[in-house]
Design an enzyme around this catalytic site. Structure first.
Site, short mmCIF file in Angstrom:
data_model
loop_
_atom_site.label_atom_id
_atom_site.label_comp_id
_atom_site.label_asym_id
_atom_site.label_seq_id
_atom_site.Cartn_x
_atom_site.Cartn_y
_atom_site.Cartn_z
N SER A 13 -66.56 -72.97 -54.37
CA SER A 13 -66.17 -72.20 -53.19
C SER A 13 -66.56 -72.92 -51.92
O SER A 13 -66.00 -72.64 -50.86
CB SER A 13 -66.92 -70.87 -53.12
OG SER A 13 -66.92 -70.20 -54.31
N HIS B 36 -59.06 -74.29 -56.15
CA HIS B 36 -59.85 -73.12 -55.75
C HIS B 36 -59.03 -71.84 -55.92
O HIS B 36 -58.02 -71.64 -55.25
CB HIS B 36 -60.33 -73.28 -54.30
CG HIS B 36 -61.26 -72.21 -53.87
ND1 HIS B 36 -61.22 -71.62 -52.65
CD2 HIS B 36 -62.26 -71.59 -54.56
CE1 HIS B 36 -62.17 -70.69 -52.57
NE2 HIS B 36 -62.80 -70.66 -53.72
N GLU C 75 -55.70 -72.91 -53.84
CA GLU C 75 -55.92 -74.00 -52.88
C GLU C 75 -56.12 -75.30 -53.67
O GLU C 75 -56.95 -75.35 -54.59
CB GLU C 75 -57.17 -73.72 -52.03
CG GLU C 75 -56.96 -72.62 -51.02
CD GLU C 75 -58.21 -72.32 -50.19
OE1 GLU C 75 -58.08 -72.00 -49.01
OE2 GLU C 75 -59.34 -72.37 -50.74
#
Ligand code: 3HC
Length: 310
Positions: free
Chosen positions: A144, A165, A177
């Site tokens: 993260s 992500h 992502e």
């Protein structure tokens, strides 16, 4: 030891593993994110191996996937219960479980890491899988907030390394992502994009910067909501209602912090505060620190800003 839920005849041979397409996926870490990633990959037809530290963690991942798939089946196969059952059992049949890291990556086209957010733990893991995985295997971290380039630094395949992500709940959130470092090759990047599409996600690309796009915006927003509460400017309920009804968000910021996990939120903020001490958005928040110290981590522990005890 690799345990199989069931053997499902797949439409491709092992030689496909050497082709460009991603068929075999290993997910290291079967927590909330890891099990969600394994689920969407299996739903898309990939053969998936989840690797965890022990059988209890694997069983937990297995039952989380089972119940999430049942939710999906209920929705997709509304009037066709038998088809829904088949969808669940076929998908579960593509999920293998393992407690042996080296063994779990031996056939992988893609390894996605979703373990604890500690650089030294990730380094130890990637060193091991770099030695065990075939040369063609590409690696991704679902971190993260940590630097992908730094995670990749211990491997000999920095060109085959990037960030993928995902968002919680993974089976529902449509975004992925894709993080390209200075070292990620075009070929690896294109494989990430193609796989994202194959598992039904919309991809956005971001450089290897703290929080990428979503967390860089979302985490300070949640932090500001915590500070609003801490100052006594509004109640938790009113802050959440305000953002749901006034800004159209599906969850208020404090509900979302509970959902993401207050420990995770704190961990991200503390890491950025260390890196950028001059930025007030990343400063520690007493109310969050206190809740975390008391073990009130949000939904997963049964209490955070709200109580989730039944
Ligand atoms: N598996 C499968 N389906 C699920 C599910 C799961 N785990 N969770 C929810 N669903 C489905 C439900 O079946 C339901 O389907 P339907 O509408 O077709 O019947 C649909 O999702 C909505 O679920 P609910 O009715 O239970 O509840 P809500 O309408 O309140 O939606 C939510 C729940 C999807 C979580 C919604 O509140 C939401 O979008 N919240 C915001 C989540 C968010 O912002 N996530 C990102 C967090 S940041 C992050 O993850 C990054 C990390 O690095 C920190």
């Amino acid at each position: 030891m690799i345990m199989r839920f069931s053997i499902l005849k797949r439409g491709f041979s092992s030689s496909n593993a050497m082709s460009a397409a991603i068929n075999q996926v290993t997910v290291i870490g079967g927590g909330l994110m890891g099990s969600g990633i394994a689920q969407v990959a299996a739903q898309a037809g990939n053969t998936v191996t989840i690797c965890e530290v022990n059988d209890a963690a694997l069983q937990k991942a297995q039952s989380r996937i089972q119940s999430s798939l049942e939710r999906v089946a209920k929705k997709v196969y509304k009037d066709k219960a038998e088809d829904g059952k088949k969808f669940v059992s076929d998908t579960m049949g593509r999920v293998n479980l393992s407690t042996k890291v080296g063994e779990s990556v031996q056939k992988a086209d893609l390894v996605v890491e979703a373990i604890i957010e500690k650089m030294e733990v990730k380094h130890k893991l990637f060193k091991e899988i770099d030695g065990a995985a075939p040369a063609h295997t590409i690696f991704a971290s679902n971190t993260s907030s940590l630097s992908i380039k730094e995670i990749a630094s211990v491997t000999k395949r920095k060109d085959k390394f990037g960030g993928l992500h995902f968002f919680n709940p993974v089976p529902v959130m449509k975004l992925l992502e894709v993080i390209k470092t200075e070292d990620t090759s075009e070929d690896t990047y294109n494989k990430f994009l193609a796989w994202g599409k194959a598992i039904g996600k919309t991809t956005v690309t971001c450089k290897d910067t703290p929080g990428f796009v979503v967390n860089r915006l979302l985490v300070p927003y949640m932090a500001e909501a915590c500070r609003l509460l801490e100052r006594g400017d509004a109640s938790a309920r009113d802050i959440d209602t305000a953002m749901k009804l006034g800004a159209g968000y599906p969850m208020g910021p404090l509900e979302l912090a509970d959902y993401v996990g207050l420990d995770t939120t704190k961990y991200i903020l503390d890491g950025w505060n260390k890196q950028f001490p001059e930025n007030p958005l990343f400063a520690p928040i007493k109310i969050v620190d206190k809740l975390v110290a008391e073990g009130k981590l949000g939904v997963k522990s049964g209490e955070g800003f709200y109580s989730y005890k039944k």
